[in-house]
Design a protein around this motif. Sequence first.
Motif, PDB file in Angstrom:
ATOM      1  N   GLU A  78       0.979  -1.226  -0.064  1.00  0.00           N
ATOM      2  CA  GLU A  78       0.004   0.033  -0.173  1.00  0.00           C
ATOM      3  C   GLU A  78       0.810   1.131  -0.081  1.00  0.00           C
ATOM      4  O   GLU A  78       0.264   2.271  -0.624  1.00  0.00           O
ATOM      5  CB  GLU A  78      -1.056   0.115   1.123  1.00  0.00           C
ATOM      6  N   PHE A  82       0.089   4.652  -2.691  1.00  0.00           N
ATOM      7  CA  PHE A  82      -0.386   5.765  -2.068  1.00  0.00           C
ATOM      8  C   PHE A  82       0.746   6.610  -2.605  1.00  0.00           C
ATOM      9  O   PHE A  82       0.880   8.162  -2.454  1.00  0.00           O
ATOM     10  CB  PHE A  82      -0.767   5.937  -0.905  1.00  0.00           C
ATOM     11  N   GLN A 104     -19.390   0.029  -8.884  1.00  0.00           N
ATOM     12  CA  GLN A 104     -18.700   0.390  -7.923  1.00  0.00           C
ATOM     13  C   GLN A 104     -17.383  -0.016  -8.021  1.00  0.00           C
ATOM     14  O   GLN A 104     -17.122  -1.303  -7.960  1.00  0.00           O
ATOM     15  CB  GLN A 104     -19.364   0.107  -6.713  1.00  0.00           C
ATOM     16  N   LEU A 105     -16.441   0.912  -7.778  1.00  0.00           N
ATOM     17  CA  LEU A 105     -14.855   0.351  -7.708  1.00  0.00           C
ATOM     18  C   LEU A 105     -14.568  -0.071  -6.484  1.00  0.00           C
ATOM     19  O   LEU A 105     -14.745   0.858  -5.450  1.00  0.00           O
ATOM     20  CB  LEU A 105     -14.019   1.513  -8.294  1.00  0.00           C
ATOM     21  N   VAL A 106     -14.317  -1.122  -6.342  1.00  0.00           N
ATOM     22  CA  VAL A 106     -13.623  -1.688  -4.860  1.00  0.00           C
ATOM     23  C   VAL A 106     -11.926  -1.940  -5.340  1.00  0.00           C
ATOM     24  O   VAL A 106     -11.735  -2.763  -5.957  1.00  0.00           O
ATOM     25  CB  VAL A 106     -14.192  -2.843  -4.256  1.00  0.00           C
ATOM     26  N   LEU A 107     -11.222  -1.319  -4.442  1.00  0.00           N
ATOM     27  CA  LEU A 107      -9.700  -1.305  -4.441  1.00  0.00           C
ATOM     28  C   LEU A 107      -9.213  -2.395  -3.461  1.00  0.00           C
ATOM     29  O   LEU A 107      -9.462  -2.432  -2.451  1.00  0.00           O
ATOM     30  CB  LEU A 107      -9.166   0.109  -4.472  1.00  0.00           C
ATOM     31  N   LEU A 108      -8.343  -3.318  -4.142  1.00  0.00           N
ATOM     32  CA  LEU A 108      -7.788  -4.180  -3.215  1.00  0.00           C
ATOM     33  C   LEU A 108      -6.243  -4.092  -3.376  1.00  0.00           C
ATOM     34  O   LEU A 108      -5.940  -3.895  -4.821  1.00  0.00           O
ATOM     35  CB  LEU A 108      -8.304  -5.472  -3.375  1.00  0.00           C
ATOM     36  N   TRP A 109      -5.364  -4.494  -2.545  1.00  0.00           N
ATOM     37  CA  TRP A 109      -4.037  -4.480  -3.169  1.00  0.00           C
ATOM     38  C   TRP A 109      -3.415  -5.995  -2.419  1.00  0.00           C
ATOM     39  O   TRP A 109      -3.832  -6.475  -1.474  1.00  0.00           O
ATOM     40  CB  TRP A 109      -3.337  -3.476  -2.701  1.00  0.00           C
ATOM     41  N   ARG A 118      -6.665 -15.181   0.862  1.00  0.00           N
ATOM     42  CA  ARG A 118      -7.629 -14.279   1.121  1.00  0.00           C
ATOM     43  C   ARG A 118      -8.055 -13.663  -0.039  1.00  0.00           C
ATOM     44  O   ARG A 118      -9.545 -13.604  -0.123  1.00  0.00           O
ATOM     45  CB  ARG A 118      -7.128 -13.260   2.159  1.00  0.00           C
ATOM     46  N   ARG A 121     -10.367 -16.202  -1.949  1.00  0.00           N
ATOM     47  CA  ARG A 121     -11.622 -16.427  -1.310  1.00  0.00           C
ATOM     48  C   ARG A 121     -12.471 -15.193  -1.749  1.00  0.00           C
ATOM     49  O   ARG A 121     -13.768 -15.608  -1.960  1.00  0.00           O
ATOM     50  CB  ARG A 121     -11.382 -16.593   0.326  1.00  0.00           C
TER      51      ARG A 121
ATOM     52  N   VAL B  91      -5.082   3.930   6.495  1.00  0.00           N
ATOM     53  CA  VAL B  91      -5.258   2.475   5.600  1.00  0.00           C
ATOM     54  C   VAL B  91      -4.275   1.398   6.067  1.00  0.00           C
ATOM     55  O   VAL B  91      -4.751   0.395   6.046  1.00  0.00           O
ATOM     56  CB  VAL B  91      -5.506   2.770   4.211  1.00  0.00           C
ATOM     57  N   ARG B  92      -3.187   1.835   6.292  1.00  0.00           N
ATOM     58  CA  ARG B  92      -1.896   0.893   6.693  1.00  0.00           C
ATOM     59  C   ARG B  92      -2.258   0.385   7.877  1.00  0.00           C
ATOM     60  O   ARG B  92      -2.148  -0.867   8.071  1.00  0.00           O
ATOM     61  CB  ARG B  92      -0.624   1.616   6.760  1.00  0.00           C
ATOM     62  N   ARG B  96      -3.225  -3.711   8.240  1.00  0.00           N
ATOM     63  CA  ARG B  96      -2.651  -4.857   8.962  1.00  0.00           C
ATOM     64  C   ARG B  96      -3.517  -5.530  10.016  1.00  0.00           C
ATOM     65  O   ARG B  96      -3.343  -6.444  10.112  1.00  0.00           O
ATOM     66  CB  ARG B  96      -1.397  -4.049   9.568  1.00  0.00           C
ATOM     67  N   THR B  99      -5.769  -7.769   8.023  1.00  0.00           N
ATOM     68  CA  THR B  99      -5.050  -8.955   7.473  1.00  0.00           C
ATOM     69  C   THR B  99      -4.889 -10.019   8.862  1.00  0.00           C
ATOM     70  O   THR B  99      -5.113 -11.251   8.673  1.00  0.00           O
ATOM     71  CB  THR B  99      -3.664  -8.671   7.272  1.00  0.00           C
ATOM     72  N   ASP B 102      -7.745 -12.035   9.127  1.00  0.00           N
ATOM     73  CA  ASP B 102      -8.152 -12.727   7.782  1.00  0.00           C
ATOM     74  C   ASP B 102      -9.483 -12.057   6.926  1.00  0.00           C
ATOM     75  O   ASP B 102     -10.001 -12.875   6.454  1.00  0.00           O
ATOM     76  CB  ASP B 102      -8.228 -14.112   8.041  1.00  0.00           C
ATOM     77  N   SER B 103      -9.389 -10.889   7.063  1.00  0.00           N
ATOM     78  CA  SER B 103     -10.438 -10.276   6.662  1.00  0.00           C
ATOM     79  C   SER B 103      -9.781  -9.344   5.227  1.00  0.00           C
ATOM     80  O   SER B 103      -8.900  -8.679   5.252  1.00  0.00           O
ATOM     81  CB  SER B 103     -11.247  -9.217   7.519  1.00  0.00           C
ATOM     82  N   GLN B 104     -10.566  -9.296   4.189  1.00  0.00           N
ATOM     83  CA  GLN B 104     -10.166  -8.421   3.139  1.00  0.00           C
ATOM     84  C   GLN B 104     -10.554  -7.152   3.191  1.00  0.00           C
ATOM     85  O   GLN B 104     -11.854  -7.152   3.113  1.00  0.00           O
ATOM     86  CB  GLN B 104     -10.623  -9.367   1.822  1.00  0.00           C
ATOM     87  N   LEU B 105      -9.540  -6.201   2.924  1.00  0.00           N
ATOM     88  CA  LEU B 105     -10.052  -4.857   2.959  1.00  0.00           C
ATOM     89  C   LEU B 105     -10.545  -4.627   1.520  1.00  0.00           C
ATOM     90  O   LEU B 105      -9.632  -4.703   0.572  1.00  0.00           O
ATOM     91  CB  LEU B 105      -8.812  -4.045   3.181  1.00  0.00           C
ATOM     92  N   VAL B 106     -11.551  -3.896   1.405  1.00  0.00           N
ATOM     93  CA  VAL B 106     -12.098  -3.151  -0.029  1.00  0.00           C
ATOM     94  C   VAL B 106     -12.247  -1.955   0.243  1.00  0.00           C
ATOM     95  O   VAL B 106     -12.829  -1.298   1.054  1.00  0.00           O
ATOM     96  CB  VAL B 106     -13.020  -3.854  -0.556  1.00  0.00           C
ATOM     97  N   LEU B 107     -11.487  -1.167  -0.416  1.00  0.00           N
ATOM     98  CA  LEU B 107     -11.442   0.573  -0.487  1.00  0.00           C
ATOM     99  C   LEU B 107     -12.505   1.133  -1.439  1.00  0.00           C
ATOM    100  O   LEU B 107     -12.226   0.690  -2.623  1.00  0.00           O
ATOM    101  CB  LEU B 107      -9.964   1.017  -0.599  1.00  0.00           C
ATOM    102  N   LEU B 108     -13.394   1.965  -1.077  1.00  0.00           N
ATOM    103  CA  LEU B 108     -14.107   2.890  -2.017  1.00  0.00           C
ATOM    104  C   LEU B 108     -13.980   4.110  -1.340  1.00  0.00           C
ATOM    105  O   LEU B 108     -13.537   4.523  -0.254  1.00  0.00           O
ATOM    106  CB  LEU B 108     -15.734   2.448  -1.743  1.00  0.00           C
TER     107      LEU B 108
END
Lengths: 341, 341
Positions: A78, A82, A104-109, A118, A121, B91-92, B96, B99, B102-108
């Motif tokens: 990340e 950024f 809708q855009l959902v951003l993941l990295w 993860r 899944r 966001v960092r 963390r 993670t 074990d949950s996925q972050l989706v940023l909007l």
Amino acid sequence: MPEPITGPRPTLEAVAARAGVSRATASRVVNGGAGVRAPLVDKVRRAVEELGYVPNHAARSLVTRRNGAVAVIIAEPEFRIFSDPFFEQQVRGISRELTAHDSQLVLLWVEGPGDHDRIARYLGGGHVDGALAFSLHNDDELPALIDRSRIPTVFGGRSRAGKDLAVPYVDCDNRGGAREAVRHLVSLGRRHIAHIAGPDDLMAALDRVDGYHDVLIDADPALTAQGDFTEESGARAMHELLERRPDLDGVFVSNDLMAAGALRVLAERGVRVPEDVAVVGFDDMASVVRSTVPALTTVHQDIEGMGRLMVKLLMRLLDESGGPAPASVITPTALVRRASA
Amino acid sequence: MPEPITGPRPTLEAVAARAGVSRATASRVVNGGAGVRAPLVDKVRRAVEELGYVPNHAARSLVTRRNGAVAVIIAEPEFRIFSDPFFEQQVRGISRELTAHDSQLVLLWVEGPGDHDRIARYLGGGHVDGALAFSLHNDDELPALIDRSRIPTVFGGRSRAGKDLAVPYVDCDNRGGAREAVRHLVSLGRRHIAHIAGPDDLMAALDRVDGYHDVLIDADPALTAQGDFTEESGARAMHELLERRPDLDGVFVSNDLMAAGALRVLAERGVRVPEDVAVVGFDDMASVVRSTVPALTTVHQDIEGMGRLMVKLLMRLLDESGGPAPASVITPTALVRRASA
């Protein structure tokens, strides 16, 4: 309380009638409830529960697998996402085009393989209609993982790991752009032209190295130094090159951020640009080329446009009317001459 | 082809047996297929289809509504998200901590009301277990919209629009931190202390204005100028203040980015810092305070830690074991003295 209703799947009209509200109000509540007064929201929600109503969007999603959302997957930690304006420009193009498609855009990295399970899944969970993935590294498992998720996908840039997959990509003419940059330095009479390369697991960086060697077939390997596309690494590479070949009179740098670092080092050492050393970058990143001294000659690529194009290809993949699958696209580059070369 | 099987819901073991692979292999395919050879992937997929197997994660999601994903919603246009290091740090911390769960972050992100319907549909679509929303502006409909989606949510920072909602928030002691900054300037003997305020639709900015006035009850309104938390706006505000009150000898700036802009203007005008004008910022943003000349005295807030804390509160909201709902948290701030004051 009215009796529960059984029978065929209830309609939105039935929900509205049971709640004593208009169909429009029921629809707004089912779609999130924005702008509806709380008592009405509660009435509609109660009717939804009593009737066992499945909201349109969920029903539509079950039938057509359309979620109205697209994942943008960036294979970088990340802090790079950024701090490197490249990602902002690409995401801006994608964001505008997705908005135009009401998606809708959902951003993941993805920082590394530890994130793969993860991500798999998530992609396998049916939450997005498609994916756009970029900054894919060679020998990375990610492209295969995305492909196996069976979600329609478009890649930004090629990667060795993605080349055998039937996934279309959008890339710019990295090799041709690099050739033009180096030929420009040659045309200025430069004799000892160095190259600051990008990370060797990114095809874009390797293509630019190839373009450099297309023009300078017998270039001294001591004239090439490597960075990782960050400004700091460009500064370090410039130091190295000046130690090894103090006679260098031109540098083609694989991206603008590293070129900004190189220019800083040249200035600190009292080397005049372009008189002593001419410098050409790659990307034409507005936020970088505006602030360098002198202004940076560079290879323009339409980063925002490439983001939009990725969305357009994805929408054709999602279009079930049966047209031909979209082909990959290589977009042109163009040298932009400013003061540094 | 074997006959379709009917009866109770098929297990993963049944899928593995039918495909002739190990349970582990079947599990990997069901979870995305990473690292499994293509022929085996096909075998397992065929078995899944023939048996009508519902993968664990989808089944779990149907039963517990757990998607293994959390939305991070930032109420700012994408150019601000990618250019203000505040968001990267927050966001960092969130990334963390998610993670670790074990949950996925989706940023909007939400640029304005034009995005509200789409966001509401997405949140109402059941794709995420919870939401973390920050940079919420006063009088914005977004907090209510998120609340109506009935998704467990934690806010980052307070907002007037969110204050009547039963949504916990994490905020720092903006007002107390501002008081400490201004008291420090007073203790240095500064007599004409100005304030560069942030946007007046953000509670954090308003709280810092209040902290300034707590100490300087009768401050001349001409000593306050307003920016929007960007570096450029800090430079503009500093120009304004110097025009209006050339006798000023101290400035408390509402964030570090604006302070960097203010320091640049002071340097251009030949005003010495801290001799002529002492400057104190807010945030203690590593990437900013390291690069200012002189180094910036500022109010530290633990931005990354606040991000982690938001996730911890959210996980307690998601925990269905029935503990008390988590309360909002105000985290402490601390003045960090460097060269600028």
